[in-house]
Design a protein around this motif. Structure first.
Motif, PDB file in Angstrom:
ATOM      1  N   GLY A  16       0.790  -1.224   0.000  1.00 13.74           N
ATOM      2  CA  GLY A  16       0.000   0.000   0.000  1.00 13.74           C
ATOM      3  C   GLY A  16       0.823   1.275   0.000  1.00 13.74           C
ATOM      4  O   GLY A  16       0.283   2.360   0.205  1.00 13.74           O
ATOM      5  N   THR A  21       6.953   7.405  -0.878  1.00 11.85           N
ATOM      6  CA  THR A  21       7.410   6.513   0.179  1.00 11.85           C
ATOM      7  C   THR A  21       8.340   5.441  -0.383  1.00 11.85           C
ATOM      8  O   THR A  21       9.387   5.122   0.206  1.00 11.85           O
ATOM      9  CB  THR A  21       6.203   5.852   0.867  1.00 11.85           C
ATOM     10  N   ARG A  50      -4.981  -5.685  -7.023  1.00 10.09           N
ATOM     11  CA  ARG A  50      -5.078  -4.237  -7.058  1.00 10.09           C
ATOM     12  C   ARG A  50      -5.732  -3.822  -8.358  1.00 10.09           C
ATOM     13  O   ARG A  50      -5.406  -4.362  -9.412  1.00 10.09           O
ATOM     14  CB  ARG A  50      -3.664  -3.644  -6.999  1.00 10.09           C
ATOM     15  N   ASP A  64      -0.880   6.919  -3.226  1.00 14.25           N
ATOM     16  CA  ASP A  64      -1.835   6.060  -2.549  1.00 14.25           C
ATOM     17  C   ASP A  64      -2.764   6.891  -1.672  1.00 14.25           C
ATOM     18  O   ASP A  64      -2.367   7.919  -1.119  1.00 14.25           O
ATOM     19  CB  ASP A  64      -1.052   5.055  -1.696  1.00 14.25           C
ATOM     20  N   TRP A  65      -4.009   6.441  -1.504  1.00 17.10           N
ATOM     21  CA  TRP A  65      -4.981   7.226  -0.738  1.00 17.10           C
ATOM     22  C   TRP A  65      -4.566   7.383   0.713  1.00 17.10           C
ATOM     23  O   TRP A  65      -4.820   8.417   1.325  1.00 17.10           O
ATOM     24  CB  TRP A  65      -6.375   6.622  -0.856  1.00 17.10           C
ATOM     25  N   ARG A  66      -3.910   6.351   1.257  1.00 14.73           N
ATOM     26  CA  ARG A  66      -3.439   6.481   2.637  1.00 14.73           C
ATOM     27  C   ARG A  66      -2.329   7.532   2.745  1.00 14.73           C
ATOM     28  O   ARG A  66      -2.256   8.287   3.710  1.00 14.73           O
ATOM     29  CB  ARG A  66      -2.933   5.137   3.161  1.00 14.73           C
ATOM     30  N   GLU A  67      -1.491   7.580   1.745  1.00 12.20           N
ATOM     31  CA  GLU A  67      -0.446   8.597   1.724  1.00 12.20           C
ATOM     32  C   GLU A  67      -1.046   9.990   1.564  1.00 12.20           C
ATOM     33  O   GLU A  67      -0.578  10.955   2.179  1.00 12.20           O
ATOM     34  CB  GLU A  67       0.543   8.306   0.582  1.00 12.20           C
ATOM     35  N   ILE A  69      -3.985  10.888   2.690  1.00  9.16           N
ATOM     36  CA  ILE A  69      -4.519  11.243   4.004  1.00  9.16           C
ATOM     37  C   ILE A  69      -3.418  11.766   4.903  1.00  9.16           C
ATOM     38  O   ILE A  69      -3.591  12.754   5.633  1.00  9.16           O
ATOM     39  CB  ILE A  69      -5.222  10.026   4.649  1.00  9.16           C
ATOM     40  N   GLU A  70      -2.275  11.114   4.865  1.00 10.15           N
ATOM     41  CA  GLU A  70      -1.139  11.555   5.688  1.00 10.15           C
ATOM     42  C   GLU A  70      -0.748  12.992   5.358  1.00 10.15           C
ATOM     43  O   GLU A  70      -0.501  13.804   6.256  1.00 10.15           O
ATOM     44  CB  GLU A  70       0.050  10.610   5.455  1.00 10.15           C
ATOM     45  N   ARG A  73      -3.597  15.425   6.505  1.00  3.44           N
ATOM     46  CA  ARG A  73      -3.594  15.608   7.953  1.00  3.44           C
ATOM     47  C   ARG A  73      -2.452  16.522   8.381  1.00  3.44           C
ATOM     48  O   ARG A  73      -2.580  17.297   9.328  1.00  3.44           O
ATOM     49  CB  ARG A  73      -3.483  14.254   8.651  1.00  3.44           C
TER      50      ARG A  73
END
Length: 333
Positions: A16, A21, A50, A64-67, A69-70, A73
């Protein structure tokens, strides 16, 4: 080497990770990581691990969507760190006698129609009267807001820059007498059009500041008073000058004791008991006593009066008065 790099990227991608990253983890450039990520995403998608990217979304590969969000935030934290807005201030005050608070609003500093002699009198009264304080409820500046008419545009005795300088100097003089500050509709045009809030930059340096609704928890010695303030509350009635405050009390903030607003240039106060609780609703007057725009639209009369209220320092008791003059008259008796 290329196959080994691809396998490393594919494994990280499967976990992910995003482009940046992966680039940092493998010590490669983002463009190099991007090339391997694109191939890895296609392979992972064919395996059902995927989804394959759309053909027109090459630029989004590696994010990535999680990245995301990071990153978002992080920007949220930065925004909070530099923001000076306070919608729920807790104010601690100590006094050996009752205090008087006079809400002030709608000075319209910079307008030809403002009574500047009266502004001087109010300021001197604040500075020279023990236990007298204010909450500013907006429209200290007169900045033209909608360019609705030629008279409005040319009603300024000061440029916007001069208004800001005047107001900052005035606030520096009275800062120890101000409990909190709330913005009005005339104070925010620069923010609405350019994202720069000059009003906030002035007042938030000295006292709790809100661009809108504020709930003040004021602790006077051991007595707690809850005050709701806004430049105006929704639900204006031409026959009930404090209707908006009452509506806000019933719908949004029933635990409040005092509700203050301005905007209409019509001073008024109402005291009543609702749900077995004392409530005080106040509307302020104005110092803009000669306003051609208002005269052409609303009324030829404006009112430079400001109702106030006295808070007891020993027991919870609120006494509303038409003006500070009335409070001073009570003290002399």
């Amino acid at each position: 080497m290329a196959t080994e790099l691809y396998e490393q990227v594919r494994k990280l991608r499967q976990q992910g990770m995003g482009k940046r990253t992966i680039a940092r983890a493998l010590d490669i450039t983002e463009s190099a990581a991007q090339r391997q990520i694109y191939k890895a995403d296609l392979e992972l998608a064919s395996m059902g691990a995927r989804p394959a990217p759309p053909d027109n979304a090459v630029e989004m590969q590696g994010m990535d969507w999680r990245e995301m969000i990071e990153k978002v935030r992080g920007m949220q934290d930065l925004k909070k760190a530099i923001s000076k807005t306070n919608h729920n201030p807790v104010i601690e005050m100590h006094s050996d006698a009752p205090i008087c608070i006079v809400p002030l609003a709608d000075f319209h500093i910079g307008s030809y129609g403002t009574d500047y002699a009266h502004l001087e009198r109010i300021t001197d009264e604040l500075l020279n009267t023990h236990n007298l304080y204010t909450i500013l409820v907006g429209d200290e500046l007169d900045l033209t807001i909608k360019l609705r008419s030629i008279p409005e545009i040319f009603s300024g005795a000061m440029t916007p820059e001069q208004q800001v300088a005047f107001c900052e100097s005035w606030m520096t003089t009275i800062k120890d007498k101000v409990i909190a500050s709330i913005a009005g509709n005339h104070d925010l045009p620069a923010y609405q059009q350019a994202g720069i809030n000059a009003h906030k930059q002035i007042f938030a340096k000295f006292v709790p500041y809100s661009p809108g609704i504020m709930h003040i928890q004021l602790r006077l010695n051991d007595v707690e008073y809850n005050i709701a303030g806004n430049h105006f509350f929704r639900g204006y009635s031409m026959y009930n000058k404090t209707h908006g405050q009452k509506r806000f009390s019933r719908e949004q903030y029933p635990e409040g004791d005092i509700y203050i607003a301005g905007h209409t240039h019509q001073p008024a106060y109402t005291w009543e008991i609702e749900h077995n609780k004392e409530k005080l609703y106040i509307n302020t007057g104005t110092l803009k006593v000669d306003d051609e725009y208002s005269k052409s639209k609303y009324s030829i009369h404006t009112h430079p009066r400001f109702p106030c209220f006295v808070l007891d320092h020993k027991v919870k008791r609120i006494v509303p008065l038409p003006s500070v003059k009335d409070w001073l008259g009570m003290l002399e008796k």
